[in-house]
Scaffold this motif. Structure first.
Motif, PDB file in Angstrom:
ATOM      1  N   MET A  28      37.148  31.711  46.420  1.00 42.94           N
ATOM      2  CA  MET A  28      37.396  30.371  46.950  1.00 42.94           C
ATOM      3  C   MET A  28      38.668  29.915  46.266  1.00 42.94           C
ATOM      4  N   GLU A  29      39.683  29.723  47.070  1.00 36.93           N
ATOM      5  CA  GLU A  29      40.975  29.312  46.536  1.00 36.93           C
ATOM      6  C   GLU A  29      41.437  28.082  47.297  1.00 36.93           C
ATOM      7  N   PHE A  35      43.694  26.802  51.935  1.00 36.84           N
ATOM      8  CA  PHE A  35      42.308  27.021  51.547  1.00 36.84           C
ATOM      9  C   PHE A  35      41.921  28.421  52.004  1.00 36.84           C
ATOM     10  N   HIS A  36      41.312  29.185  51.107  1.00 33.93           N
ATOM     11  CA  HIS A  36      40.815  30.520  51.443  1.00 33.93           C
ATOM     12  C   HIS A  36      39.380  30.625  50.949  1.00 33.93           C
ATOM     13  N   LEU A  37      38.522  31.123  51.801  1.00 32.84           N
ATOM     14  CA  LEU A  37      37.123  31.330  51.464  1.00 32.84           C
ATOM     15  C   LEU A  37      36.738  32.727  51.920  1.00 32.84           C
ATOM     16  N   VAL A  60      37.944  33.297  55.639  1.00 28.20           N
ATOM     17  CA  VAL A  60      38.312  32.104  56.395  1.00 28.20           C
ATOM     18  C   VAL A  60      39.471  31.422  55.669  1.00 28.20           C
ATOM     19  N   ALA A  61      40.476  31.015  56.410  1.00 32.52           N
ATOM     20  CA  ALA A  61      41.622  30.340  55.806  1.00 32.52           C
ATOM     21  C   ALA A  61      42.026  29.137  56.649  1.00 32.52           C
ATOM     22  N   VAL A  70      43.934  27.742  61.337  1.00 32.61           N
ATOM     23  CA  VAL A  70      42.612  28.182  60.890  1.00 32.61           C
ATOM     24  C   VAL A  70      42.461  29.626  61.342  1.00 32.61           C
ATOM     25  N   THR A  71      42.092  30.511  60.422  1.00 34.54           N
ATOM     26  CA  THR A  71      41.875  31.908  60.792  1.00 34.54           C
ATOM     27  C   THR A  71      40.537  32.391  60.260  1.00 34.54           C
TER      28      THR A  71
END
Length: 164
Positions: A28-29, A35-37, A60-61, A70-71
């Protein structure tokens, strides 16, 4: 036309789509720009070598400030080195939603489909990696040169691969 999709909204949309207790957070960044999960499913895993386990995951970003769409991507997480490998299909994310006209009735079905696809794609990639260790490479230096040319790798990168 710009529609802000903040990280909280994204997580709130994501949580009901994930079976409770199935996924673990491996990354989780959160920065001011993105944002990256990364979520992994320990139930879908495989040891490709003794002590070298690969887990199926979802990456998920998002960017609330417009730096990225959103990706959702498939991800393979390697326990041995805590490394996550994002897997794209034909160079594309499974879901890429720009921050334009984001409406729940259109976005949520796309999110559902991307999550399901991510699990299948990652599981298939784990199987490919497991099978790849059974394929002998009689001339590794030649294979690196051929792949380096096909993939457009620099000579320096090819040399680093050879040294490794």
């Amino acid at each position: 036309r710009y529609d802000k999709l903040d990280n909280r909204q994204l997580v709130e949309a994501l949580l009901p789509r994930l079976p409770e207790g199935r996924y673990q957070v491996s990354l989780m960044e959160l920065t001011q720009e993105s944002f990256h999960l990364r979520l992994v499913d320990p139930r879908i895993s495989r040891d490709v070598l003794p002590g070298d386990r690969l887990l199926v995951g979802i990456h998920v970003a998002n960017s609330e400030v417009g730096f990225r769409a959103v990706t959702v991507d498939a991800c393979v997480f390697r326990l041995l080195c805590s490394n996550g490998l994002v897997r794209r299909l034909q160079g594309k994310s499974l879901l890429k939603q720009r921050h334009i006209h984001v409406a729940d009735h259109r976005f949520l079905p796309l999110l559902d489909e991307a999550i399901a696809q991510a699990t299948l794609v990652a599981a298939g990639f784990v199987e490919q990696m497991a099978l790849s260790i059974k394929t002998p490479v009689p001339d590794p230096e030649r294979a690196i040169a051929v792949l380096g040319q096909a993939w457009g790798l620099s000579k320096q990168t090819q040399e680093f691969i050879l040294l490794a």
